[in-house]
Design an enzyme around this catalytic site. Structure first.
Site, PDB file in Angstrom:
ATOM      1  N   ARG A  50       0.834  -1.200   0.000  1.00 34.71           N
ATOM      2  CA  ARG A  50       0.000   0.000   0.000  1.00 34.71           C
ATOM      3  C   ARG A  50       0.870   1.250   0.000  1.00 34.71           C
ATOM      4  O   ARG A  50       0.519   2.279  -0.578  1.00 34.71           O
ATOM      5  CB  ARG A  50      -0.952   0.013   1.202  1.00 34.71           C
ATOM      6  CG  ARG A  50      -1.730   1.332   1.350  1.00 34.71           C
ATOM      7  CD  ARG A  50      -2.913   1.216   2.293  1.00 34.71           C
ATOM      8  NE  ARG A  50      -2.584   0.588   3.539  1.00 34.71           N
ATOM      9  CZ  ARG A  50      -2.001   1.190   4.584  1.00 34.71           C
ATOM     10  NH1 ARG A  50      -1.657   2.463   4.511  1.00 34.71           N
ATOM     11  NH2 ARG A  50      -1.750   0.522   5.699  1.00 34.71           N
ATOM     12  N   TYR A 102     -15.716  16.176 -17.486  1.00 31.38           N
ATOM     13  CA  TYR A 102     -16.219  14.809 -17.436  1.00 31.38           C
ATOM     14  C   TYR A 102     -17.305  14.708 -16.371  1.00 31.38           C
ATOM     15  O   TYR A 102     -17.152  15.234 -15.263  1.00 31.38           O
ATOM     16  CB  TYR A 102     -15.056  13.862 -17.128  1.00 31.38           C
ATOM     17  CG  TYR A 102     -15.469  12.483 -16.704  1.00 31.38           C
ATOM     18  CD1 TYR A 102     -16.309  11.698 -17.509  1.00 31.38           C
ATOM     19  CD2 TYR A 102     -15.043  11.958 -15.490  1.00 31.38           C
ATOM     20  CE1 TYR A 102     -16.695  10.436 -17.098  1.00 31.38           C
ATOM     21  CE2 TYR A 102     -15.429  10.689 -15.087  1.00 31.38           C
ATOM     22  CZ  TYR A 102     -16.251   9.930 -15.900  1.00 31.38           C
ATOM     23  OH  TYR A 102     -16.641   8.676 -15.497  1.00 31.38           O
ATOM     24  N   ASP A 170      -6.537  18.213 -15.689  1.00 36.27           N
ATOM     25  CA  ASP A 170      -6.774  16.846 -16.132  1.00 36.27           C
ATOM     26  C   ASP A 170      -6.292  16.752 -17.578  1.00 36.27           C
ATOM     27  O   ASP A 170      -6.871  17.364 -18.476  1.00 36.27           O
ATOM     28  CB  ASP A 170      -8.264  16.512 -16.022  1.00 36.27           C
ATOM     29  CG  ASP A 170      -8.583  15.062 -16.368  1.00 36.27           C
ATOM     30  OD1 ASP A 170      -7.867  14.478 -17.205  1.00 36.27           O
ATOM     31  OD2 ASP A 170      -9.558  14.523 -15.829  1.00 36.27           O
ATOM     32  N   LYS A 195      -7.274   5.368 -19.952  1.00 40.06           N
ATOM     33  CA  LYS A 195      -7.499   5.810 -21.321  1.00 40.06           C
ATOM     34  C   LYS A 195      -6.219   5.671 -22.159  1.00 40.06           C
ATOM     35  O   LYS A 195      -5.746   4.573 -22.378  1.00 40.06           O
ATOM     36  CB  LYS A 195      -8.030   7.251 -21.307  1.00 40.06           C
ATOM     37  CG  LYS A 195      -9.204   7.476 -20.318  1.00 40.06           C
ATOM     38  CD  LYS A 195     -10.370   6.547 -20.545  1.00 40.06           C
ATOM     39  CE  LYS A 195     -11.635   6.961 -19.791  1.00 40.06           C
ATOM     40  NZ  LYS A 195     -11.524   6.923 -18.325  1.00 40.06           N
TER      41      LYS A 195
END
Length: 381
Positions: A50, A102, A170, A195
């Site tokens: 983690r 988005y 972004d 993406k």
């Protein structure tokens, strides 16, 4: 010696790469360290996955290098990346956000960020660069999803920093291959690595990159605390995808330009929104701050019935939610990516039921256009 971005998609700086490859017996593919914990046999900084993992660290170095940042945190999805960045803010902070984003980002701001006392103010940043004093951060996409508005990053960065605000960009639509927001004043860059970076529709991932060491430290601590990190297997998949980023982006952009020009000639089309068209509103800004125009374009049809007909009749171009992969996709924002966005916001942004969004992949240009011709014919029957 500095290297071109095509090379940096495959190689870390020589010293780092040789050190990592030697540790993995000379393997050219980074090993998948599929372990939750590490025995303390060496003092190499790895304790618990983690917090850190060699496979993830390798990918984070690659993405940080591609974005010209000092550090990168790999998260379990693009939304996890956004959530991590929003953890930087506290109740009473004001975040100025582009009004066209988005839909998942808008939903997150409205249902999660504001719930914890951070106020999000929406504004069309591509035409209003004012940032009021007291603003904690400015958040934008350029080009925006789905209306393809382009914001001058250097100009908005100057306004943001004058007001004491961070600039968060972004960069999913263009990827670091075509655009590097940190070079134009951004403090933090976010990616949905699902993406273009991963590029094969087979993994979820997110990235947060910064050029500021103090922010890098905060983001690292928050990442360890919140725990939405990218798994070793998924890190390996994204690393493999990035190896072909340059090839895929160039080919997909060629297809996008060809499809945009084809659609401009169709009588069924009202409008084509693509910043790579010379008469596009943001074309001059894109030429100044990007090395390409990307592979996503938005189309407004003459009627909603025609838009829905295209979705039903595509063959090669798949009707699916997402973008940035090897296969071309068509998306219907009002029922998919922006379904949860209030109607008033959609209408203010010009997003209606006649709009579809294309993400072009790497298929044959000729076959894509033939598919669209057939689709238009069948949609009108």
């Amino acid at each position: 010696m500095s290297q071109d971005i095509e090379t940096r998609c495959l190689h870390l700086p020589e010293e780092e790469e040789q050190r990592e490859l030697m540790a993995s017996h000379g393997a050219l593919s980074i090993p998948i360290y599929q372990t939750a914990t590490f025995a303390h046999v060496t003092d190499d900084g790895y304790d618990y996955s983690r917090e850190s993992n060699p496979t993830r660290a390798h990918l984070e170095k690659i993405v940080a290098g591609l974005e010209n940042g000092c550090d990168c945190v790999a998260t379990s999805s693009g939304m996890a990346a956004i959530a991590l960045v929003m953890e930087l803010f506290t109740p009473g902070d004001i975040v100025l956000s582009d009004s066209d984003l988005y839909g998942g980002s808008i939903r997150f701001f409205q249902t999660v960020t504001e719930k914890y006392g951070v106020k999000v103010v929406n504004r069309p940043l591509y035409r209003d660069y004012t940032v009021e004093s007291g603003t904690a951060a400015v958040y934008l996409e350029t080009p925006t999803n789905p209306m393809m508005h382009v914001t001058d990053m250097a100009r908005i960065a100057e306004s943001a920093h004058s007001a004491g605000a961070l600039l968060i960009v972004d960069n999913t639509f263009l990827s670091p291959y075509f655009q590097n927001p940190l070079d134009f004043g951004a403090d933090i860059v976010i990616h949905s690595g699902t993406k273009f970076l991963a590029g094969h529709h087979d993994v979820l991932a997110g990235f947060v990159v910064t050029r500021r060491p103090e922010l890098a430290g905060k983001l690292r601590r928050l990442s360890v605390t919140t725990g939405a990190v990218l798994s070793p297997q998924d890190c390996w998949l994204v690393t493999r995808g990035i190896k072909t980023l340059a090839l895929r982006m160039d080919r997909a952009q060629e297809n996008a330009i060809a499809v945009a020009n084809f659609l401009l000639e169709r009588p069924e089309v009202e409008k084509v929104l693509y910043p790579g068209l010379p008469d596009a509103e943001g074309y001059a800004i894109m030429e100044k701050q990007a090395r390409g125009f990307g592979a996503v374009l938005t189309v407004e049809l003459k009627s909603a019935a025609l838009a829905r007909g295209i979705l039903q009749h595509t063959h090669l171009i798949k009707f699916a939610e997402s973008l940035g992969g090897t296969e071309s996709l068509v998306t219907y924002p009002i029922t998919q990516t922006h379904a949860d966005v209030p109607v008033s916001i959609r209408e203010a942004n010009g997003l209606n039921d006649r709009i579809v969004r294309f993400s072009l992949g790497i298929e044959s240009e000729r076959d894509l256009i033939a598919d669209l011709k057939r689709t238009f014919d069948e949609a009108e029957e």
